[in-house]
Design an enzyme around this catalytic site. Structure first.
Site, PDB file in Angstrom:
ATOM      1  N   ASP A  67       5.818   4.573  14.231  1.00  0.00           N
ATOM      2  CA  ASP A  67       6.009   3.255  14.837  1.00  0.00           C
ATOM      3  C   ASP A  67       7.316   3.193  15.608  1.00  0.00           C
ATOM      4  O   ASP A  67       8.163   4.076  15.487  1.00  0.00           O
ATOM      5  CB  ASP A  67       5.946   2.143  13.769  1.00  0.00           C
ATOM      6  CG  ASP A  67       6.601   2.534  12.440  1.00  0.00           C
ATOM      7  OD1 ASP A  67       7.492   3.403  12.459  1.00  0.00           O
ATOM      8  OD2 ASP A  67       6.225   1.971  11.412  1.00  0.00           O
ATOM      9  N   ASN A 133       5.039  -5.376   1.080  1.00  0.00           N
ATOM     10  CA  ASN A 133       3.794  -6.160   1.131  1.00  0.00           C
ATOM     11  C   ASN A 133       2.563  -5.258   1.299  1.00  0.00           C
ATOM     12  O   ASN A 133       1.479  -5.731   1.628  1.00  0.00           O
ATOM     13  CB  ASN A 133       3.862  -7.191   2.266  1.00  0.00           C
ATOM     14  CG  ASN A 133       4.036  -6.542   3.637  1.00  0.00           C
ATOM     15  OD1 ASN A 133       4.120  -5.317   3.745  1.00  0.00           O
ATOM     16  ND2 ASN A 133       4.076  -7.345   4.681  1.00  0.00           N
ATOM     17  N   HIS A 135       2.217  -2.846   3.552  1.00  0.00           N
ATOM     18  CA  HIS A 135       1.944  -2.345   4.907  1.00  0.00           C
ATOM     19  C   HIS A 135       2.189  -0.839   4.965  1.00  0.00           C
ATOM     20  O   HIS A 135       2.986  -0.298   4.202  1.00  0.00           O
ATOM     21  CB  HIS A 135       2.754  -3.094   5.975  1.00  0.00           C
ATOM     22  CG  HIS A 135       4.202  -2.765   6.099  1.00  0.00           C
ATOM     23  ND1 HIS A 135       5.177  -3.731   6.216  1.00  0.00           N
ATOM     24  CD2 HIS A 135       4.873  -1.576   6.162  1.00  0.00           C
ATOM     25  CE1 HIS A 135       6.357  -3.160   6.343  1.00  0.00           C
ATOM     26  NE2 HIS A 135       6.208  -1.851   6.303  1.00  0.00           N
ATOM     27  N   GLU A 140       0.371  -4.674   9.143  1.00  0.00           N
ATOM     28  CA  GLU A 140       0.643  -5.744   8.189  1.00  0.00           C
ATOM     29  C   GLU A 140      -0.659  -6.215   7.536  1.00  0.00           C
ATOM     30  O   GLU A 140      -1.754  -5.945   8.048  1.00  0.00           O
ATOM     31  CB  GLU A 140       1.312  -6.916   8.925  1.00  0.00           C
ATOM     32  CG  GLU A 140       2.627  -6.559   9.612  1.00  0.00           C
ATOM     33  CD  GLU A 140       3.804  -6.377   8.639  1.00  0.00           C
ATOM     34  OE1 GLU A 140       3.576  -6.279   7.416  1.00  0.00           O
ATOM     35  OE2 GLU A 140       4.948  -6.328   9.112  1.00  0.00           O
TER      36      GLU A 140
HETATM   37  C1  GLP Z   1       9.142   0.061   7.483  1.00  0.00           C
HETATM   38  C2  GLP Z   1       8.449   1.077   8.419  1.00  0.00           C
HETATM   39  C3  GLP Z   1       7.522   1.946   7.664  1.00  0.00           C
HETATM   40  C4  GLP Z   1       8.251   2.388   6.408  1.00  0.00           C
HETATM   41  C5  GLP Z   1       8.332   1.219   5.476  1.00  0.00           C
HETATM   42  C6  GLP Z   1       9.159   1.474   4.224  1.00  0.00           C
HETATM   43  O1  GLP Z   1       9.003  -1.250   7.906  1.00  0.00           O
HETATM   44  N1  GLP Z   1       7.760   0.578   9.541  1.00  0.00           N
HETATM   45  O2  GLP Z   1       7.091   3.031   8.444  1.00  0.00           O
HETATM   46  O3  GLP Z   1       7.531   3.405   5.801  1.00  0.00           O
HETATM   47  O4  GLP Z   1       8.728   0.053   6.141  1.00  0.00           O
HETATM   48  O5  GLP Z   1      10.525   1.577   4.509  1.00  0.00           O
HETATM   49  P1  GLP Z   1      11.595   2.075   3.463  1.00  0.00           P
HETATM   50  O6  GLP Z   1      11.336   3.519   3.231  1.00  0.00           O
HETATM   51  O7  GLP Z   1      12.911   1.832   4.111  1.00  0.00           O
HETATM   52  O8  GLP Z   1      11.409   1.270   2.241  1.00  0.00           O
END
Ligand code: GLP
Length: 252
Positions: A67, A133, A135, A140
């Site tokens: 992303d 959540n 995702h 989402e």
């Molecule tokens: C973010 C990213 C995801 C990531 C997730 C978890 O919003 N878009 O690709 O895997 O949330 O992030 P983190 O590893 O910092 O908890």
């Protein structure tokens, strides 16, 4: 789905870095799907260390990141391109022309990213985090399981969770472009990692809730080659029996 539980985040990073290295050493060309986020920072650190101190080369590696934020200046430190450059690409011998991010230009057909992945031969292994959540990437709750790479409005919970990377929540972009759930499901293998108690509820939902677009990560239960790597805190709601679970609580 295979579930691996390790002691803590450090061991999780080691486990995933080894998984990555096994791919690279066994192949003269490998296509990875990569994630940003704090879960993978430790993994990239270990890969950089391996590159600098042993013979791990990234020359055979092609990457497609999950992303990218919209509406940030290209030199903003929190674009996912800049995060990946800093944490990995600038520190290893990867050919940056083989590192790709979803297109964020306006008036573009975002699903051109799916075509690029297909042209590259598809993703051999997709590394994934999970949002609080449920995702995955920026898909989402409520996102169609059949969607390709697309633009999204970020959920409030996601902007709240990601404000730690910015000076305030107001500065967290409101939109992003993300691989779709169908893009992710086409990967030949998927490795999802989660660490810490904040992720425990999302992991419980992914493993045990009904498969539903309201809980995007449940789509992964329809894929035949998924490994879920958790530290103990993220695994606290795991129930016995349902999944093939390996526990590695010693040195990893
Ligand atoms: C973010 C990213 C995801 C990531 C997730 C978890 O919003 N878009 O690709 O895997 O949330 O992030 P983190 O590893 O910092 O908890």
């Amino acid at each position: 789905m295979q579930v691996v539980v390790v002691n803590e985040k450090e061991a999780l990073s080691t486990y995933i870095a080894r998984d990555f290295m096994n791919y690279v050493s066994g192949h003269n060309r490998v296509v990875f799907g990569l994630a940003t986020g704090s879960t993978f920072t430790g993994v990239y650190k270990k890969l950089v260390h391996q590159h600098q101190n042993s013979n791990l080369s990234f020359k055979p590696v092609m990457t497609f990141n999950l992303d990218e934020y919209m509406d940030l200046e290209s030199n903003h430190p929190q674009t996912y391109r800049n995060v990946m450059n800093r944490n990995l690409f600038d520190c290893v011998d990867i050919d940056k022309r083989n590192t790709f991010f979803p297109p964020i230009k306006k008036n573009i057909r975002f699903s051109v990213y799916d075509d690029m992945i297909e042209k590259a031969g598809g993703i051999d292994c997709q590394y994934l985090g999970i949002g609080v959540n449920g995702h995955i990437a920026f898909n989402e709750p409520g996102t169609s399981f059949t969607i390709k790479t697309h633009k999204v409005a970020l959920a409030d919970a996601t902007r709240e969770a990601n404000k730690r990377f910015f000076d305030s929540k107001d500065q967290v972009p409101k939109h992003a472009v993300t691989m779709g759930l169908s893009t992710i499901m086409k990967a030949r293998r998927i490795v999802l990692a989660a660490s810490g108690e904040k992720k425990a509820e999302a992991i419980r939902g992914m493993l045990y809730d009904p498969i539903s677009e309201q809980m995007p990560a449940t789509v992964l239960r329809q894929h035949s080659n998924v490994v879920v790597v958790l530290d103990r805190a993220a695994a606290q709601f795991l129930e016995e029996g349902e999944y093939d679970t390996t526990e590695i609580f010693g040195a990893c």
